[in-house]
Design a protein around this motif. Structure first.
Motif, mmCIF file in Angstrom:
data_model
loop_
_atom_site.group_PDB
_atom_site.id
_atom_site.type_symbol
_atom_site.label_atom_id
_atom_site.label_comp_id
_atom_site.label_asym_id
_atom_site.label_seq_id
_atom_site.Cartn_x
_atom_site.Cartn_y
_atom_site.Cartn_z
ATOM 1 N N PRO A 109 0.852 -1.186 0.000
ATOM 2 C CA PRO A 109 0.000 0.000 0.000
ATOM 3 C C PRO A 109 0.889 1.238 0.000
ATOM 4 N N SER A 110 0.537 2.187 -0.835
ATOM 5 C CA SER A 110 1.327 3.417 -0.923
ATOM 6 C C SER A 110 0.474 4.514 -1.529
ATOM 7 N N PRO A 111 0.542 5.731 -0.972
ATOM 8 C CA PRO A 111 -0.192 6.846 -1.589
ATOM 9 C C PRO A 111 0.316 7.108 -3.002
ATOM 10 N N GLY A 135 4.022 -0.588 5.004
ATOM 11 C CA GLY A 135 5.022 0.427 5.307
ATOM 12 C C GLY A 135 4.510 1.397 6.351
ATOM 13 N N TYR A 162 -5.622 10.026 -0.148
ATOM 14 C CA TYR A 162 -5.482 10.523 1.212
ATOM 15 C C TYR A 162 -4.320 9.761 1.832
ATOM 16 N N VAL A 163 -3.781 10.284 2.925
ATOM 17 C CA VAL A 163 -2.588 9.677 3.529
ATOM 18 C C VAL A 163 -2.942 9.042 4.864
ATOM 19 N N LEU A 164 -2.522 7.791 5.035
ATOM 20 C CA LEU A 164 -2.690 7.077 6.299
ATOM 21 C C LEU A 164 -1.354 7.107 7.042
ATOM 22 N N GLY A 166 0.063 4.383 8.028
ATOM 23 C CA GLY A 166 0.755 3.175 7.619
ATOM 24 C C GLY A 166 -0.144 2.340 6.737
ATOM 25 N N GLY A 167 0.405 1.262 6.198
ATOM 26 C CA GLY A 167 -0.342 0.456 5.241
ATOM 27 C C GLY A 167 -1.341 -0.519 5.849
#
Ligand code: ABV
Length: 254
Positions: A109-111, A135, A162-164, A166-167
């Motif tokens: 998972p990555s933005p 990550g 959107y930004v979390l 972590g994954g």
């Protein structure tokens, strides 16, 4: 399907013991294993991150623990997929034994990844081995992706813009979306084809008893018993809703 997850927060994934995915694990349809990235560190402080080359805010996840954790899973998957040959049985292989599997698919998972969609969920549901890498911080050293892409398959995947932190939450969402598409996981397979996104449109509104509630009725066509009229109404509702809420899902007007 076998699913491996690498994370520094293994306890996060206890929710996958319950609900549909939990049942699929109990019945053996999903073999899900969670691995702690810190088990693959070799320094006293079990460090998984360090400062970025070139400067900048935040920390970057170090490549060595990722490399070792993924190597360990790949070795274990290969061993599990290649049962020892019994030389006393020289006949054709028993019916129903699948061909040797494709290499596991590594998903991070990555933005910065490609967008996760229902179409991707369907694609992933056809895989026999998924490895998810969760990550944290500002990301994982790029060489982890580059290294495993040489010999294997690597995809960076984003749930949305959107930004979390972590994954982990993204991986849980993906496992739920993919898991329910594995044959046998959802009790009534017909329920899978009628929902939002399966035909590229949002789903129509649903109603159940009572027919009057807090002054609100049910669209009369649904009480008419006219199945043709109901099907037309539902399709109209799908189109109207999609045009209003998600016009980006509709084909261009010309
Ligand atoms: C993975 N944000 S996916 C790691 N939307 C860190 C942040 C993050 C992901 C997403």
């Amino acid at each position: 399907m076998r699913i491996d997850i690498i994370t520094i927060f293994p306890e996060f994934f206890s929710v996958l013991d319950v609900s549909l995915v939990g049942k699929a694990r109990q019945s053996g349809l999903i073999d899900l294993r969670v691995h702690n990235l810190r088990d693959h560190t070799h320094d006293r402080h079990h460090s998984v991150d360090d400062t970025p080359y070139g400067g900048g805010a935040g920390m970057v996840m170090k490549p060595e623990p990722w490399g070792d954790a993924i190597d360990a899973i790949l070795t274990n998957v290969q061993t599990a997929a290649a049962p020892e040959v019994d030389l006393s049985t020289t006949d054709a292989p028993p019916a129903g034994v699948p061909a040797p599997d494709a290499a596991p698919l590594l998903i991070f998972p990555s933005p910065a990844g490609e967008l996760f969609t229902q179409a991707m969920a369907r694609e992933l549901a056809g895989e026999s081995n998924l490895i998810f890498g969760c990550g944290r911080y500002e990301g994982i050293d790029q060489r982890v992706f580059d290294h495993f892409a040489v010999t294997g398959r690597v995809r960076l995947v984003s749930l949305g813009d959107y930004v979390l932190n972590g994954g982990e939450v993204a991986v849980m969402a993906m496992i739920e979306a993919v898991g329910r598409l594995i044959p046998g996981v959802v009790g009534n397979p017909e329920s899978l084809v009628e929902e939002s996104h399966e035909d590229g449109l949002l789903e129509y509104p649903s109603y159940t008893k009572p027919s009057a509630w807090r002054g609100l009725g049910v669209p009369p066509v649904l009480l008419s018993g006219n199945h043709g009229a109901i099907a037309i109404w539902r399709r109209e509702q799908q189109l109207e809703r999609t045009a209003r809420v998600r016009p980006d899902l509709l084909p261009p007007a010309n």
